[in-house]
Design a protein around this motif. Structure first.
Motif, PDB file in Angstrom:
ATOM      1  N   GLU A  78       4.143 110.933 -13.327  1.00 46.74           N
ATOM      2  CA  GLU A  78       3.502 110.523 -14.585  1.00 46.74           C
ATOM      3  C   GLU A  78       2.040 110.961 -14.649  1.00 46.74           C
ATOM      4  O   GLU A  78       1.526 111.247 -15.725  1.00 46.74           O
ATOM      5  CB  GLU A  78       3.619 109.006 -14.769  1.00 46.74           C
ATOM      6  CG  GLU A  78       5.062 108.582 -15.049  1.00 46.74           C
ATOM      7  CD  GLU A  78       5.215 107.120 -15.397  1.00 46.74           C
ATOM      8  OE1 GLU A  78       4.535 106.288 -14.789  1.00 46.74           O
ATOM      9  OE2 GLU A  78       6.010 106.807 -16.306  1.00 46.74           O
ATOM     10  N   ALA A  79       1.375 111.030 -13.510  1.00 47.35           N
ATOM     11  CA  ALA A  79      -0.017 111.481 -13.511  1.00 47.35           C
ATOM     12  C   ALA A  79      -0.103 112.944 -13.934  1.00 47.35           C
ATOM     13  O   ALA A  79      -1.081 113.380 -14.531  1.00 47.35           O
ATOM     14  CB  ALA A  79      -0.647 111.302 -12.129  1.00 47.35           C
ATOM     15  N   GLY A  82       0.519 113.232 -17.673  1.00 43.28           N
ATOM     16  CA  GLY A  82      -0.642 112.785 -18.437  1.00 43.28           C
ATOM     17  C   GLY A  82      -0.443 111.457 -19.139  1.00 43.28           C
ATOM     18  O   GLY A  82      -1.312 110.999 -19.846  1.00 43.28           O
ATOM     19  N   LYS A  83       0.710 110.849 -18.947  1.00 44.67           N
ATOM     20  CA  LYS A  83       0.844 109.494 -19.474  1.00 44.67           C
ATOM     21  C   LYS A  83       2.026 108.780 -18.831  1.00 44.67           C
ATOM     22  O   LYS A  83       2.938 109.408 -18.317  1.00 44.67           O
ATOM     23  CB  LYS A  83       0.982 109.491 -20.992  1.00 44.67           C
ATOM     24  CG  LYS A  83       2.197 110.185 -21.523  1.00 44.67           C
ATOM     25  CD  LYS A  83       2.280 109.986 -23.042  1.00 44.67           C
ATOM     26  CE  LYS A  83       3.486 110.737 -23.590  1.00 44.67           C
ATOM     27  NZ  LYS A  83       3.587 110.601 -25.039  1.00 44.67           N
ATOM     28  N   GLN A  84       1.947 107.461 -18.913  1.00 44.26           N
ATOM     29  CA  GLN A  84       3.051 106.647 -18.429  1.00 44.26           C
ATOM     30  C   GLN A  84       4.107 106.577 -19.519  1.00 44.26           C
ATOM     31  O   GLN A  84       3.792 106.465 -20.703  1.00 44.26           O
ATOM     32  CB  GLN A  84       2.529 105.240 -18.118  1.00 44.26           C
ATOM     33  CG  GLN A  84       1.534 105.237 -16.968  1.00 44.26           C
ATOM     34  CD  GLN A  84       1.019 103.839 -16.688  1.00 44.26           C
ATOM     35  OE1 GLN A  84       0.412 103.229 -17.554  1.00 44.26           O
ATOM     36  NE2 GLN A  84       1.259 103.347 -15.496  1.00 44.26           N
ATOM     37  N   GLY A  86       7.512 105.125 -21.653  1.00 41.17           N
ATOM     38  CA  GLY A  86       7.813 103.833 -22.254  1.00 41.17           C
ATOM     39  C   GLY A  86       8.475 102.878 -21.275  1.00 41.17           C
ATOM     40  O   GLY A  86       8.161 101.690 -21.257  1.00 41.17           O
ATOM     41  N   LEU A  89       5.800 101.407 -18.941  1.00 38.94           N
ATOM     42  CA  LEU A  89       4.943 100.420 -19.607  1.00 38.94           C
ATOM     43  C   LEU A  89       5.702  99.117 -19.829  1.00 38.94           C
ATOM     44  O   LEU A  89       5.162  98.026 -19.656  1.00 38.94           O
ATOM     45  CB  LEU A  89       4.456 100.983 -20.948  1.00 38.94           C
ATOM     46  CG  LEU A  89       3.476 102.153 -20.841  1.00 38.94           C
ATOM     47  CD1 LEU A  89       3.229 102.770 -22.210  1.00 38.94           C
ATOM     48  CD2 LEU A  89       2.149 101.694 -20.248  1.00 38.94           C
TER      49      LEU A  89
ATOM     50  N   LEU B  89       5.938 101.363 -27.792  1.00 36.17           N
ATOM     51  CA  LEU B  89       7.020 102.066 -27.113  1.00 36.17           C
ATOM     52  C   LEU B  89       8.194 101.127 -26.860  1.00 36.17           C
ATOM     53  O   LEU B  89       9.360 101.498 -27.026  1.00 36.17           O
ATOM     54  CB  LEU B  89       6.524 102.666 -25.798  1.00 36.17           C
ATOM     55  CG  LEU B  89       5.522 103.808 -25.944  1.00 36.17           C
ATOM     56  CD1 LEU B  89       4.922 104.167 -24.581  1.00 36.17           C
ATOM     57  CD2 LEU B  89       6.190 105.042 -26.549  1.00 36.17           C
ATOM     58  N   ARG B  93      11.924 101.642 -28.578  1.00 38.94           N
ATOM     59  CA  ARG B  93      13.091 101.785 -27.713  1.00 38.94           C
ATOM     60  C   ARG B  93      14.152 100.740 -28.076  1.00 38.94           C
ATOM     61  O   ARG B  93      15.345 101.044 -28.116  1.00 38.94           O
ATOM     62  CB  ARG B  93      12.675 101.628 -26.248  1.00 38.94           C
ATOM     63  CG  ARG B  93      11.944 102.856 -25.691  1.00 38.94           C
ATOM     64  CD  ARG B  93      11.081 102.556 -24.471  1.00 38.94           C
ATOM     65  NE  ARG B  93      11.795 101.930 -23.395  1.00 38.94           N
ATOM     66  CZ  ARG B  93      12.352 102.573 -22.361  1.00 38.94           C
ATOM     67  NH1 ARG B  93      12.291 103.882 -22.302  1.00 38.94           N
ATOM     68  NH2 ARG B  93      12.974 101.917 -21.418  1.00 38.94           N
TER      69      ARG B  93
ATOM     70  N   GLU F  78      -3.826 107.255 -11.456  1.00 36.59           N
ATOM     71  CA  GLU F  78      -4.036 108.456 -12.263  1.00 36.59           C
ATOM     72  C   GLU F  78      -3.103 108.506 -13.478  1.00 36.59           C
ATOM     73  O   GLU F  78      -3.453 109.039 -14.515  1.00 36.59           O
ATOM     74  CB  GLU F  78      -3.867 109.708 -11.403  1.00 36.59           C
ATOM     75  CG  GLU F  78      -5.022 109.852 -10.400  1.00 36.59           C
ATOM     76  CD  GLU F  78      -4.985 111.155  -9.629  1.00 36.59           C
ATOM     77  OE1 GLU F  78      -3.895 111.578  -9.237  1.00 36.59           O
ATOM     78  OE2 GLU F  78      -6.055 111.736  -9.426  1.00 36.59           O
ATOM     79  N   ALA F  79      -1.918 107.946 -13.351  1.00 39.02           N
ATOM     80  CA  ALA F  79      -0.991 107.927 -14.491  1.00 39.02           C
ATOM     81  C   ALA F  79      -1.548 107.074 -15.615  1.00 39.02           C
ATOM     82  O   ALA F  79      -1.303 107.333 -16.795  1.00 39.02           O
ATOM     83  CB  ALA F  79       0.376 107.393 -14.064  1.00 39.02           C
ATOM     84  N   GLY F  82      -4.426 108.902 -17.317  1.00 42.36           N
ATOM     85  CA  GLY F  82      -3.936 109.970 -18.183  1.00 42.36           C
ATOM     86  C   GLY F  82      -4.195 111.350 -17.640  1.00 42.36           C
ATOM     87  O   GLY F  82      -3.874 112.339 -18.278  1.00 42.36           O
TER      88      GLY F  82
END
Lengths: 240, 240, 240, 240, 240, 240
Positions: A78-79, A82-84, A86, A89, B89, B93, F78-79, F82
């Motif tokens: 995910e790093a 560039g994003k986590q 859904g 989260l 998100l 979903r 880091e995730a 971003g």
């Protein structure tokens, strides 16, 4: 009907809870539920998020991650993406809510506890294993605060554990592994406290919609499983 | 004990379902549940996501958004912030899973239906209103495919609607508005089909953990509310 | 030569301006210019951006968005893509500049007004409709500040409206809809105040370059159209 | 009234156009308009964007950047911030449209020309200098294609240059530098071709709204300035 | 064996160092090492990063960029891609460390110096040219602080320059250009001070692993090259 | 002078290399160098990056991550932030280059091997431990390919290990832990093969610049340490 894992319908996978797994975190637990292994680190920081400053209370939050090769095929980090996602989260919000349900944030004082749940190896049930393991890490971290004289008593006022249940054909079954989960019609994650109260339930029909009596059957298994998991937490915490 | 809204514990807010609200979408529904207003647009595209190409089936997905001032205080626009938040998100979903539960993706053919649920005004229950409204938009879009001769029959094989229930003090109540939701101890979102089966349940204890009998009480209210919502969907679909 | 829309060359589309469209915003206007429908919400917040702190003045800014299916084919949601596109940024900068031209930022005090212009349905001219509608929302928000005793008089010192004009073959035409815009050689957006002064002009040759006399013809139509739009704003504001 | 720069109201800053400034680009021009210095590189690539594939035509696009210390105080690097700002996107869209107005995309063939306009030093008028310089770089790149036998004739069918004009108090003035621009009531950027046609006009009232006669005065100055800039382009292109 | 460039194995490319290249930066140097041309701007700001506030010392940092067409084929602009690549980050960290090695951050006071190294044209050795050029820009900026009475003496306490060396077949060679670098087995970047001390060495075997005696040979060439580069810096700084 | 760790200047920390640490990866190694613990997973995928398609060769790449609480104070994930930081990118590029130096990419065939090096606990030397551990994981993965008949022989043609050395006051020391690293004047990472050749050297003066004789002393220690690490790799690989 026999489960793919060969377990009884109401049988948990073997659980091991290893405390002090790493040395820097205030609480550090490696929980294994069968082949699912999650490292749960509790970090205590002497500050709160901006929106809580000066309100005389603390905060408990969680982050969840999966190592890229925790799973059968490699997932993109995910790093790197560039994003986590859904799913991530959603899971870390669930873990955070579950742990906040058993802690007194005012007694914690103006501190933040972050529970980092990182899946080293996945075989189903990573979110529920994270909650069960994170609770133990949180207790260790709070005991550390107490031992250091920073709080008058542990701000924890209850116990929390979690398990998944599902419908495998006509049968409710407890604690699905990855192969069972893929074949199940329903997946229900249950988070409970030690008083038998529900903190969170999240159920999804993946094949046919589930009926009320099926829900009842699954909830009974969950109650049984969670009382065993709480016993395992207790046993782990009784050791040094 | 009287609800803040003055409604009976088992009383839904007034529901209106306005079809053909905008002109471009294949299905376009403005649903109002009391003061919660969500625009649900169904878009049909003649392509599928990369991972479904050549598999002879379609896909149904959802996106959820809230206009910055749908709420009492302005929220930062997610497009400005550069990403969708965890809550967004999680909700989209949920909407996607709920709608996929009532459609035959093979009968849909290699098409994607996207359900855009945009909240114009929020007063609690936006995710359940989105599901209830999106179902009607999806029916309109599928009927359009049928009328154009692109599918032999509508790929929809069931109905779906959703509602929130909660514990307000000792009482289970149906369809919480924002003020009630803020004061409730438990928030439970329930998605059901017209056969009385559960598609999704998501319950969170916000104050004390909820007991099994409280859960039972809430589920009964949800069943009642959803049968009324399905009747409202039917009534709306019976019109032109 | 007849316009595709059948309108006279100097004829605006029917304009409706509906105030109080949503309930939370300090000003909330749904403006329809023919089939273009934009929801313009004005939000007042008691703070200013960092670079204005302590300078004794306020700020007015705008954000613009289009619902994914406001258009004939679905556009990817900017929140999903992770950033606002160049067109969006360009338009929201234009709206912000246009509204700042008619407000006294010192009289506003240390407050920020954000004008959210969200296109529910698009048929050409969304940026000019946004400006015309946002003005009405801004007036309502400022009147609210005055009624609450927060400002001594409305900080608004002029009126502003906007319209597009273009060359359709040899003819200048007023207020192009999407089909006309696609066929036009020039697209000129004009923002004017009620004193006949220009606040902004943005003209682009899309086919052949436009000559000075063509520009003159378009500007005359714009002046006529804007005076009618200002009358429509007045009429809307005269109601409750 | 004397201009801060001491120039006549209709006087351009000295212009120099240095071709072949760097060695790798197919066209490479350093344009100086007074103290504004922009490096304009034209790159030709044998491919087109996805949405143009197989359509038998090429594409011309532009990117604009400012070195962090091109200005009096350092600006954060856009690559560090993680996105291009609204002003940058607006300018590069303008440059792209302006250059596309003088090229036959079918004659270009399935190629992309990217015009990178990077401001080494800024003193007002960077967007108009970029257009004027990029035109010369584009001509050099197209002549290179012709010399290599890749096109039968240069696909360029006109000339384009740009200049800013503004109102300084009561007077229209030509080619504002940074200090003049900061004090001007109106800022108008004009892009024209060598036939006296307008390709783009973008005018913004920064103090009072500008009147029609003021617009006329500014446009006359722009026409004069652009004819001189086109002469400077010709002179530069006449050299080796 | 002859080098592709025709130079002797221990021969630098011609170096020119042009000070005051742009007008706004406190130090502005265009360094050319053969066909590699880097603009090095030093900006002084009267503030420090958050983690240094109130510590009575300053900070020196660097940013590195390459214009998209500095190279033989166009590279995507990092601002467009939305992030700086790993190579860029690695280089700018190296430049920052190298310059911090010759400055007394306490003598600098609570100021930040940012060294922006932007490659206008690349032909190998851009990171080492950046360091060599940035040193001269830093000296000019520090002399400016001294002349303005802001520091009691220049906080610079040493000189720094950098060069690349490599193995071309069996031979160590100095200062590789792009073509030579592509054919070399080893690439070693060396940063040294004027006392013959090493500040940084970074060596990578690109073909066979390099032996200790090869390393020794390369380091000797580097020492020779760097002493010549320091002489060139001195000569440039002796001018006005 | 005694090292903080009490070790001899030329003494490695205890090294353990545990193979098959997780079950899904084709190679999975937990390496411990004292209190530094890194999980190195090798994943084999039957595809290559776009720029290598159809070239008849494979690719080896690495990713590096640190769990948020691998260190004494928690680092932001880091995730969540971003993006990967410069240090992470620099390290993973180093690991990838080091492993590619001992593998024949053509013999690998059109496959990608990704080496995920995730630091569970950090105490200095995480990048060198990653390289040393990743080598063993790579061997296991390649042996698996051979056993499955997918390659005719293992594509690995050499061994690689890495260690850090530094100057602690006047003395070169081997394998610095975190506390020693913080106090060292120079930090030098060395990657070597089993033939005594250098694959990579990266040295940074953190206090005074290091002299040539100091570099020589450090390199000798590195050679000694790496031969011991290669022996440890061999011993681990000799087990099942």
């Amino acid at each position: 009907m026999t489960r793919p894992s060969g377990r009884q319908n109401d049988e948990l996978r073997p659980v091991t809870i290893q405390r002090h797994f790493t040395r820097h975190a205030e609480g550090s637990v490696l929980i294994s539920c069968g082949e699912t292994k999650v490292l749960c680190n509790a970090s205590v920081e002497e500050r709160v998020p901006p929106w809580l400053r000066g309100k005389g209370q603390g905060w408990v939050t969680a982050e969840y991650g999966m190592l890229p090769r925790a799973t059968g095929t490699r997932n993109m980090r995910e790093a790197t993406r560039g994003k986590q996602g859904g799913r991530t989260l959603e899971i870390q919000r669930l873990i955070g809510r579950s742990l906040r349900a058993v802690i007194d944030l005012e007694a914690l004082g103006e501190r933040t506890v972050t529970l980092d749940c990182d899946v080293l190896q996945a075989d189903g049930g990573t979110r529920t294993a994270s909650i069960t393991g994170a609770y133990v890490a949180l207790v260790d971290a709070m005991d550390g605060l107490f031992d250091a004289g920073k709080v008058k008593k542990s701000p924890i006022h209850g116990r929390v554990a979690a398990v998944s249940v599902g419908m495998l054909g006509p049968d409710p079954v407890l604690d699905l592994d990855y192969r069972e989960d893929s074949g199940a019609d329903t997946d229900l994650n249950v988070v409970m406290n030690d008083g038998g109260g529900f903190i969170e339930i999240q159920g999804t029909a993946e094949g046919h919609a589930f009926r009320r009596d099926e829900l009842d059957g699954m909830l009974e298994l969950a109650e049984k499983g969670i009382s065993e998991l709480i016993a395992a937490q207790d046993a782990a915490l009784d050791g040094a």
